[in-house]
Write an enzyme that holds these catalytic residues in place. Sequence first.
Site, PDB file in Angstrom:
ATOM      1  N   HIS A 103       0.806  -1.230   0.000  1.00 28.35           N
ATOM      2  CA  HIS A 103       0.000   0.000   0.000  1.00 28.35           C
ATOM      3  C   HIS A 103       0.841   1.282   0.000  1.00 28.35           C
ATOM      4  O   HIS A 103       0.494   2.274   0.655  1.00 28.35           O
ATOM      5  CB  HIS A 103      -0.938   0.014   1.209  1.00 28.35           C
ATOM      6  CG  HIS A 103      -2.058  -0.977   1.116  1.00 28.35           C
ATOM      7  ND1 HIS A 103      -2.572  -1.438  -0.074  1.00 28.35           N
ATOM      8  CD2 HIS A 103      -2.772  -1.607   2.105  1.00 28.35           C
ATOM      9  CE1 HIS A 103      -3.548  -2.296   0.171  1.00 28.35           C
ATOM     10  NE2 HIS A 103      -3.691  -2.429   1.468  1.00 28.35           N
ATOM     11  N   HIS A 174      -9.781   2.374   0.463  1.00 21.31           N
ATOM     12  CA  HIS A 174      -9.664   1.231   1.377  1.00 21.31           C
ATOM     13  C   HIS A 174     -10.615   1.355   2.569  1.00 21.31           C
ATOM     14  O   HIS A 174     -10.212   1.178   3.714  1.00 21.31           O
ATOM     15  CB  HIS A 174      -8.218   1.133   1.874  1.00 21.31           C
ATOM     16  CG  HIS A 174      -7.818  -0.214   2.394  1.00 21.31           C
ATOM     17  ND1 HIS A 174      -8.093  -0.634   3.677  1.00 21.31           N
ATOM     18  CD2 HIS A 174      -7.161  -1.233   1.806  1.00 21.31           C
ATOM     19  CE1 HIS A 174      -7.597  -1.843   3.863  1.00 21.31           C
ATOM     20  NE2 HIS A 174      -7.033  -2.241   2.738  1.00 21.31           N
ATOM     21  N   GLU A 298     -11.690  -3.624  -2.786  1.00 22.90           N
ATOM     22  CA  GLU A 298     -10.786  -2.643  -3.387  1.00 22.90           C
ATOM     23  C   GLU A 298     -10.661  -2.853  -4.899  1.00 22.90           C
ATOM     24  O   GLU A 298      -9.911  -3.718  -5.337  1.00 22.90           O
ATOM     25  CB  GLU A 298      -9.392  -2.758  -2.798  1.00 22.90           C
ATOM     26  CG  GLU A 298      -9.279  -2.762  -1.297  1.00 22.90           C
ATOM     27  CD  GLU A 298      -7.925  -3.286  -0.861  1.00 22.90           C
ATOM     28  OE1 GLU A 298      -6.902  -2.660  -1.209  1.00 22.90           O
ATOM     29  OE2 GLU A 298      -7.886  -4.330  -0.188  1.00 22.90           O
TER      30      GLU A 298
END
Length: 333
Positions: A103, A174, A298
């Site tokens: 991420h 997210h 996602e």
Amino acid sequence: MPIRHFGDLPDGRRVDAITLGGPEGLRVEVLTYGAILHELSIPVNGRRRALVLALPSLDRYLHDAAYVGPVVGRFANRIAGGRFAIDGQLHQLTCNENGNHLHGGAVGVGKRLWQLLEAPTDTRLRLGLRSPAGEEGYPGNLDLSMTMVVQPDTLCVDIVAVTDAPTPVNLTYHPYFNLGGGAATAHWLRIPASRYLPVGPGLIPTGQILSVTDTPFDFRQGRSIGSPSVHSHPQLTTGSGYDHCWVLDKDADCHCELRSPQGEVTVKVSSSSPGLQFYNGQFLSRSHPQLGSGLVLEPQGLPDSPNHANFPTSFLRPGQEYHARIEYQISHF
């Protein structure tokens, strides 16, 4: 269009919370820190219902390791060993999860202060951020903008990026969804995808793209998620549950549909991205034991795509524009 002071960063910079939407329909609150989706709610049976989980303070977000609600990137999901090569040059990124890059690294775009690019209205917000060359090891300056438009029953998010040097880009939102309280795995879920990516150690894709037929990864007809038994399939053992990417069918009508356990609220997620990561939130309580249960859906490019030539490319080059669009359509009765 209320703007309220949400807190101050350790260096004194102010973080705001900006509310969009009206009292009769969808309401959204976004933080300038991480472009975090702090609220997504809608009236149900005369009472406003939260559809996503949220932390109560800026300090909690500053110390959040579970990515509760932010835009994640520069590269959402994982890059094996934090390494990739482009144009013959090897790049090493920050490794922040079991020797891999997750991420965007230790301080990805979800832990940066975004700026207002224009005056917000009751229905529209536009935020921007520059990720400088070398941040977390990424080549090139990356300029990002996120435009959010709220309609009575729909949230549209458009993320655009440009760069001055070749770099991988994979951005998504997210939020942790819970549409009706209780266990998130009690929700009904449909994913119109006939293929998924199996993973190995560290949840890195193996490079295979496998059929979901006759596996627990088949959500094409929609079903209750249930409490996934990690012993029912080797891939569920590897992920301690669902933490995998589905490859959307070309004729898919959406990326997924999520319905509350009682059936009165449905969120339909559509996107321009080729994949959907579904994480059933099995480790959320480790970071936030009092937060409750939530799951993540996602839309994104395929994980570790810089290292798999058979995956759609995630490389962005000067003169190109990265564009990711996510639409959340809410229906209820």
